[in-house]
Scaffold this active site. Structure first.
Site, PDB file in Angstrom:
ATOM      1  N   VAL A   9      37.869 -61.797 -18.162  1.00  0.00           N
ATOM      2  CA  VAL A   9      36.474 -62.561 -18.040  1.00  0.00           C
ATOM      3  C   VAL A   9      36.009 -62.543 -19.634  1.00  0.00           C
ATOM      4  O   VAL A   9      35.899 -61.656 -20.549  1.00  0.00           O
ATOM      5  CB  VAL A   9      35.463 -61.670 -17.090  1.00  0.00           C
ATOM      6  N   SER A  10      35.701 -63.696 -20.063  1.00  0.00           N
ATOM      7  CA  SER A  10      35.045 -63.886 -21.412  1.00  0.00           C
ATOM      8  C   SER A  10      36.031 -63.458 -22.703  1.00  0.00           C
ATOM      9  O   SER A  10      37.246 -64.255 -22.509  1.00  0.00           O
ATOM     10  CB  SER A  10      33.732 -63.090 -21.677  1.00  0.00           C
ATOM     11  N   LEU A  11      35.757 -62.612 -23.371  1.00  0.00           N
ATOM     12  CA  LEU A  11      36.578 -62.155 -24.082  1.00  0.00           C
ATOM     13  C   LEU A  11      37.875 -61.622 -23.559  1.00  0.00           C
ATOM     14  O   LEU A  11      39.069 -61.727 -23.930  1.00  0.00           O
ATOM     15  CB  LEU A  11      36.103 -61.033 -25.240  1.00  0.00           C
ATOM     16  N   GLY A  23      39.013 -63.173 -20.980  1.00  0.00           N
ATOM     17  CA  GLY A  23      39.945 -64.218 -20.587  1.00  0.00           C
ATOM     18  C   GLY A  23      40.962 -64.397 -21.864  1.00  0.00           C
ATOM     19  O   GLY A  23      42.042 -64.710 -21.430  1.00  0.00           O
TER      20      GLY A  23
END
Length: 361
Positions: A222-224, A226
């Site tokens: 998720v987010s970084l 990802g």
């Protein structure tokens, strides 16, 4: 009539950028509205959220003392979330942040055996040190596929309860962990770009467990995170499928466009003294010459309106991967599409279940 006190810029940044995330992760909407309405200065952020967390913690401890284990688990999980969102970007007061963080860990650990299905705190050997994770498994299954969950710049393993439940309902175990620069590891281990290294340690650990299927390991970030998940999939070939949500292709390319809270959090969690040094570390977080090595199936999600990690990052990753891919740019979606999780969260879990050879349910 009293004149409303203007909020300082950092408070406004936190509310503007992450409000949907708080609620989607499990913070009651009324809690978010009441707590943030009472904060005018960023210096008060952690204390305000910790005070609300203490309300949930007390309810959890009272329920547990009365023998209501299910209720206690829910209250303590909400307490951990509120403590977490007090500390998540509060890096300028390091000791206060760390105290709140220890409450995050304490409350979630108290909740773990009370959950359905229960959770287990695990220790993963890593470079003469340890990484800590939360393992949860579907009930009544002897040997299950597992999804490794990579958290982001300002998230921790204790924030992943909602994601865990969705995978668990489809027959997959979850192993959320704090890697270098994250959660319990952030104080001793700085952020590093070669995230395939800690993920290797996590999958090595999976292989020591007779209750987990080493041949059916997926990864999600998720987010970084990802980026971390995609980077790991490029080099760790035991990964059978990858979910990458709003991950950057090259962190340094979005670094200067990030808000001051994100940049400062990255600096502190990179163990850098200056933003210039942090920017140099940011250069190591890249999928250049790596994305093309992703041969396992990958499902990439981005928000159309994401200004933290613009959707061009997702398109660039999808253009370069070598394996099967799904690219979903969600219309109207913000960062990690937290404002429209219903548009991708169950769908990607269904996809992962299919990749790990589980029946539809």
């Amino acid at each position: 009539m009293d004149t409303p006190v203007a909020k300082d810029q950092r408070v406004e940044i936190a509310i503007r950028n992450w409000a949907p995330r708080f609620v989607a992760a499990g913070v009651p909407l009324t809690d978010f509205e009441e707590v943030t309405a009472g904060i005018a200065h960023w210096d008060d952020w952690c204390a305000a959220w910790s005070a609300r967390a203490a309300v949930h913690e007390t309810l959890g401890c009272e329920a547990l003392a009365a023998g209501y284990k299910s209720s206690a688990g829910q209250h303590l999980t909400r307490a951990a979330l509120c403590y977490h969102f007090g500390k998540f970007m509060f890096v300028h007061r390091y000791d206060e942040m760390k105290r709140a963080h220890m409450k995050v860990v304490e409350c979630r650990n108290l909740a773990l055996p009370l959950l359905a299905p229960p959770g287990e705190r695990v220790e993963i050997p890593f470079n003469n040190n340890k990484l800590y994770g939360i393992l949860r498994k579907p009930s009544g299954v002897a040997r299950v596929p597992v999804v490794v969950i990579c958290v982001g710049l300002d998230s921790t393993k204790e924030e992943m309860d909602v994601y865990e439940d969705i995978f668990l309902a489809r027959g997959m175990a979850t192993l959320a962990f704090d890697g270098p620069g994250q959660g319990e590891a952030e104080y001793e281990m700085p952020i590093r770009g070669d995230y395939e290294v800690p993920v290797k340690a996590v999958i090595d650990y999976v292989e020591t467990r007779a209750d987990l299927d080493r041949d059916r390991v997926g990864i999600m970030g998720v987010s970084l995170g990802g980026y971390y998940a995609a980077r790991a999939a490029a080099f760790e070939k035991r990964i059978k499928a990858c979910l990458s949500f709003s991950g950057p292709y090259s962190w340094v390319e979005v670094f200067d466009g990030r808000n001051e809270l994100s940049r400062e959090a990255f600096r502190v969690r990179s163990h850098c003294k200056t933003l210039e040094a942090a920017r140099e570390n940011a250069r190591t977080l890249t999928l250049q010459d790596a994305a093309r090595n992703i041969t396992c199936p990958i499902y990439i999600v981005a928000g159309e309106l994401d200004h933290l990690t613009p959707p061009a990052n997702a398109r660039r990753i999808a253009d370069e991967v070598a394996g099967p891919k799904v690219l979903d740019i969600v219309k109207g979606g913000n960062h990690v599409v937290n404002n429209r999780r219903y548009m991708y969260q169950t769908q990607t879990a269904d996809w992962m279940a299919q990749q790990l050879a589980l029946p539809k349910c």
